[in-house]
Write a protein that holds these residues in place. Structure first.
Motif, PDB file in Angstrom:
ATOM      1  N   GLU A 104       5.022 -14.745  24.874  1.00 34.95           N
ATOM      2  CA  GLU A 104       4.732 -16.058  24.960  1.00 34.95           C
ATOM      3  C   GLU A 104       3.657 -16.304  24.049  1.00 34.95           C
ATOM      4  O   GLU A 104       3.624 -17.238  23.088  1.00 34.95           O
ATOM      5  CB  GLU A 104       4.301 -16.666  26.437  1.00 34.95           C
ATOM      6  N   GLU A 105       2.397 -15.441  24.129  1.00 36.35           N
ATOM      7  CA  GLU A 105       1.327 -15.448  23.194  1.00 36.35           C
ATOM      8  C   GLU A 105       1.841 -15.444  21.814  1.00 36.35           C
ATOM      9  O   GLU A 105       1.188 -15.978  20.956  1.00 36.35           O
ATOM     10  CB  GLU A 105       0.122 -14.832  23.918  1.00 36.35           C
ATOM     11  N   TRP A 106       2.436 -14.274  21.582  1.00 35.78           N
ATOM     12  CA  TRP A 106       2.750 -13.769  20.124  1.00 35.78           C
ATOM     13  C   TRP A 106       3.474 -14.733  19.634  1.00 35.78           C
ATOM     14  O   TRP A 106       3.310 -15.284  18.295  1.00 35.78           O
ATOM     15  CB  TRP A 106       3.546 -12.486  20.423  1.00 35.78           C
ATOM     16  N   TYR A 107       4.778 -15.385  20.160  1.00 40.14           N
ATOM     17  CA  TYR A 107       5.597 -16.248  19.586  1.00 40.14           C
ATOM     18  C   TYR A 107       4.863 -17.753  19.375  1.00 40.14           C
ATOM     19  O   TYR A 107       5.342 -18.348  18.534  1.00 40.14           O
ATOM     20  CB  TYR A 107       6.823 -16.519  20.332  1.00 40.14           C
ATOM     21  N   ALA A 108       3.983 -18.019  20.241  1.00 35.52           N
ATOM     22  CA  ALA A 108       3.039 -19.221  20.152  1.00 35.52           C
ATOM     23  C   ALA A 108       2.460 -18.985  18.748  1.00 35.52           C
ATOM     24  O   ALA A 108       2.331 -19.952  17.794  1.00 35.52           O
ATOM     25  CB  ALA A 108       2.342 -19.731  21.333  1.00 35.52           C
ATOM     26  N   LYS A 109       1.664 -18.106  18.725  1.00 32.24           N
ATOM     27  CA  LYS A 109       0.843 -17.958  17.247  1.00 32.24           C
ATOM     28  C   LYS A 109       1.796 -17.614  16.070  1.00 32.24           C
ATOM     29  O   LYS A 109       1.329 -18.179  14.997  1.00 32.24           O
ATOM     30  CB  LYS A 109       0.163 -16.456  17.335  1.00 32.24           C
ATOM     31  N   ASP A 111       4.479 -19.432  15.720  1.00 32.10           N
ATOM     32  CA  ASP A 111       5.174 -20.656  15.660  1.00 32.10           C
ATOM     33  C   ASP A 111       6.729 -20.388  15.738  1.00 32.10           C
ATOM     34  O   ASP A 111       7.741 -21.156  14.883  1.00 32.10           O
ATOM     35  CB  ASP A 111       4.782 -21.571  14.484  1.00 32.10           C
ATOM     36  N   ASP A 113      10.247 -19.639  18.250  1.00 30.89           N
ATOM     37  CA  ASP A 113      10.703 -20.041  19.734  1.00 30.89           C
ATOM     38  C   ASP A 113      10.978 -18.713  20.549  1.00 30.89           C
ATOM     39  O   ASP A 113      11.458 -17.791  20.086  1.00 30.89           O
ATOM     40  CB  ASP A 113      12.299 -20.760  19.655  1.00 30.89           C
TER      41      ASP A 113
END
Length: 249
Positions: A104-109, A111, A113
């Motif tokens: 979750e943190e990796w893909y949030a950074k 940008d 999905d």
């Protein structure tokens, strides 16, 4: 006293056997383990097939101190390694909160999905500890003496850095190479066999080479954990090459 610690590498993927992908993970793992005194004693390549992976894994983990698997932990349907490891150990597997939080943190950074397919990479067998992935985030994992890592060489190599502190090595194997220019294996085979008998703690191998300019020869490689025996064997090999009329400088 010398101590021998062995590892096996299990390379997983149809693409390796078909020739579509050239493996360099075995080489990287061997180079990484050698300085800490762990010998890669066996390697296998298997298809993306559940029974083959489980059978190979159970055989290798019983025979060696460590097993390193590469491939099959991505987001697609044929990435079945994690399930196979769970089956081999007889444990359950599901999405784990700590692995999911990393994704979750990796893909949030980035940008991007976090799709259901990518969430599959957070499925970890019960009892396993995570292996950090500094390249793409999705973790590998360790279950007892088995380390499960990505198949992409750059990612796999990054994961090894997190594995290093978990390994207990043995006595490092040292090696020397004695070149025998313009000689052939047949010229030295009998004498080389006699030297091998004299030095049981030293492993001897001969490797012919052929240069583009037409020159040829043999590189004789001696490997041992016993430094004194290795030194004595090297001297014997150099005497052998000198006796055949070629310098071993």
């Amino acid at each position: 006293m010398t101590r021998t610690v062995t590892a096996a590498v299990l390379l997983i993927g149809d693409e390796l056997l078909s020739g579509r992908t050239r493996d360099i993970n075995l080489q990287q793992i061997g180079q990484f383990l050698a300085p800490v005194g762990i010998d890669v004693a066996e390697a296998r390549v298997v298809r993306d097939d559940r029974d083959q992976i489980v059978d190979a894994l159970n055989t290798l983990r019983a025979a060696h101190d460590y097993v390193f698997t590469t491939g099959g932990i991505g987001p697609t349907h044929d990435d079945i390694t994690a399930d196979c490891v769970a089956a081999a150990f007889g444990v359950s597997i599901d999405i784990r909160d700590d692995a999911l939080a990393i994704l979750e943190e990796w893909y949030a950074k980035s940008d991007a999905d976090l799709t259901d397919a990518r969430r599959r990479m957070a499925r970890i067998p019960d009892g396993a500890s995570l292996i950090a992935n500094p390249v793409t985030g999705a973790p590998g994992f360790q279950l007892e003496n088995v380390f499960v890592m990505a198949g992409v060489p750059k990612i796999m190599r990054g994961m090894l850095e997190d594995v290093a502190g978990r390994l207990e090595g043995g006595t490092e194997t040292q090696s020397v190479t004695v070149p025998a220019e313009e000689l052939r294996e047949g010229d030295i085979a009998a004498a080389l066999g006699e030297i091998q008998q004299d030095f049981e703690s030293v492993s001897l191998g001969s490797y012919p080479y052929f240069n583009d300019d037409g020159t040829r020869g043999v590189n004789i490689v001696a490997r041992s954990r016993d430094a004194d025996a290795l030194h004595e064997a090297e001297a014997a090999l150099r005497r052998l090459v000198d006796a055949r009329g070629r310098s071993a400088s």
